[in-house]
Scaffold this motif. Sequence first.
Motif, short mmCIF file in Angstrom:
data_model
loop_
_atom_site.label_atom_id
_atom_site.label_comp_id
_atom_site.label_asym_id
_atom_site.label_seq_id
_atom_site.Cartn_x
_atom_site.Cartn_y
_atom_site.Cartn_z
N SER A 1 0.83 -1.22 0.00
CA SER A 1 0.00 0.00 0.00
C SER A 1 0.86 1.27 0.00
N LEU A 2 2.16 1.14 0.33
CA LEU A 2 3.01 2.34 0.48
C LEU A 2 3.79 2.71 -0.77
N GLY A 3 3.79 1.82 -1.75
CA GLY A 3 4.56 2.14 -2.96
C GLY A 3 4.91 0.89 -3.73
N GLU A 4 6.01 1.01 -4.46
CA GLU A 4 6.44 -0.09 -5.32
C GLU A 4 7.31 -1.04 -4.51
N VAL A 5 6.89 -2.29 -4.41
CA VAL A 5 7.64 -3.26 -3.62
C VAL A 5 8.34 -4.26 -4.54
N VAL A 6 9.64 -4.41 -4.37
CA VAL A 6 10.42 -5.40 -5.11
C VAL A 6 10.86 -6.47 -4.11
N VAL A 7 10.71 -7.74 -4.48
CA VAL A 7 11.13 -8.83 -3.60
C VAL A 7 12.36 -9.51 -4.19
N ILE A 8 13.45 -9.52 -3.42
CA ILE A 8 14.62 -10.32 -3.78
C ILE A 8 15.02 -11.06 -2.51
N ALA A 9 14.93 -12.38 -2.52
CA ALA A 9 15.19 -13.14 -1.29
C ALA A 9 16.00 -14.39 -1.62
N PRO A 10 16.67 -14.93 -0.63
CA PRO A 10 17.47 -16.14 -0.85
C PRO A 10 16.60 -17.35 -1.20
N ASN A 11 17.16 -18.28 -1.94
CA ASN A 11 16.37 -19.45 -2.36
C ASN A 11 16.31 -20.55 -1.30
N HIS A 12 16.97 -20.34 -0.18
CA HIS A 12 16.80 -21.26 0.96
C HIS A 12 17.06 -20.52 2.25
N ASN A 13 16.87 -21.22 3.36
CA ASN A 13 16.98 -20.60 4.68
C ASN A 13 18.45 -20.33 5.05
N TRP A 14 18.72 -19.08 5.37
CA TRP A 14 20.07 -18.66 5.76
C TRP A 14 20.09 -18.13 7.19
N SER A 15 19.14 -18.53 8.00
CA SER A 15 19.10 -17.99 9.37
C SER A 15 20.46 -18.16 10.04
N ALA A 16 20.88 -17.12 10.74
CA ALA A 16 22.18 -17.06 11.43
C ALA A 16 23.37 -17.02 10.45
N ALA A 17 23.12 -16.51 9.24
CA ALA A 17 24.21 -16.38 8.26
C ALA A 17 25.08 -15.14 8.52
N GLY A 18 24.60 -14.22 9.35
CA GLY A 18 25.36 -13.01 9.62
C GLY A 18 25.54 -12.15 8.38
N HIS A 19 26.44 -11.17 8.51
CA HIS A 19 26.66 -10.24 7.40
C HIS A 19 27.78 -10.78 6.52
N THR A 20 27.40 -11.34 5.41
CA THR A 20 28.37 -12.01 4.53
C THR A 20 28.33 -11.40 3.14
N LYS A 21 29.43 -11.58 2.45
CA LYS A 21 29.50 -11.16 1.06
C LYS A 21 30.07 -12.33 0.27
N THR A 22 29.33 -12.80 -0.73
CA THR A 22 29.81 -13.91 -1.55
C THR A 22 30.84 -13.37 -2.54
N MET A 23 32.07 -13.90 -2.44
CA MET A 23 33.15 -13.38 -3.28
C MET A 23 33.77 -14.44 -4.17
N HIS A 24 33.61 -15.72 -3.81
CA HIS A 24 34.39 -16.74 -4.50
C HIS A 24 33.55 -17.66 -5.37
N LYS A 25 32.32 -17.25 -5.62
CA LYS A 25 31.49 -17.99 -6.58
C LYS A 25 30.49 -17.01 -7.19
N PRO A 26 29.96 -17.33 -8.36
CA PRO A 26 28.98 -16.42 -8.96
C PRO A 26 27.65 -16.49 -8.21
N LEU A 27 26.85 -15.47 -8.40
CA LEU A 27 25.50 -15.48 -7.81
C LEU A 27 24.50 -15.76 -8.92
#
Length: 252
Positions: A25-51
């Motif tokens: 209701s507030l505007g344009e919503v875009v959804v981008i989410a992981p394809n599986h559960n990453w709970s407790a993954a912390g703040h990570t950056k994928t560097m050694h494989k493609p996304l």
Amino acid sequence: MRILVTNDDGIDSEGLLALKRSLSSLGEVVVIAPNHNWSAAGHTKTMHKPLRVSRVTLPDGDSGYSSDGTPSDCVALAMLGLAGDRPELVVSGINKGANLGGDITYSGTVAAAMESIVNNVPAIAISLASYVEWQFEAAAEFAATLASRIQEHGMEPSVLLNVNVPNVAKSEIKGIMVTRLGKRIYQDKLIERQDPFGRNYYWIGGDEPSGNAEEGTDIWALANEYISVTPIHMDLTNYAIMDKLKSWNLQL
Ligand code: MN
């Protein structure tokens, strides 16, 4: 307002859908989410494989994106233009399980919001305090209330709001409390087992964390059925200790 919705429980989580629905209701919503559960993954950056990223149809018929990256990768993808213009607000959740006190350093839900403020975009991380039978209604509604306040008043782009909602009916919630982080007490145990080849392996298991329910903290608010809103920034400097360290006259 252009809002990115993401989470760490994965694209199929009902919490993500409840959040997306409420924010629409507030505007344009875009959804981008992981394809599986990453709970407790912390703040990570994928560097050694493609996304990899796939277009998906959400249960409500709208389209979104799922990625094999982490929650913070999903936010980075959006900031770098994967789905058009950068979002003006990132909302991560609704997580299944509270993120209180020190949990925020483990949490993928909060990490997604951190990635947003790293990119100078304000963010909300929202979690529901239960591991079973979630009642998303109050959390979804409050996320929209908070997002509309940010839209109205603005929010420093260096701040994320970490929100925790008691898992009770809306009518039972006592109110909203602005809090500081409390102190979690983890009850981890080392569980040692053997694989079929006779080698030991380990689980870090144990009971749910408890916490010091000191008044004014997020832990106190949840224990007393308040919604907790904690403003968080990335500056982890302990200013109070700086003078003490200087007095050591450290030299090489
Ligand atoms: Mn999660």
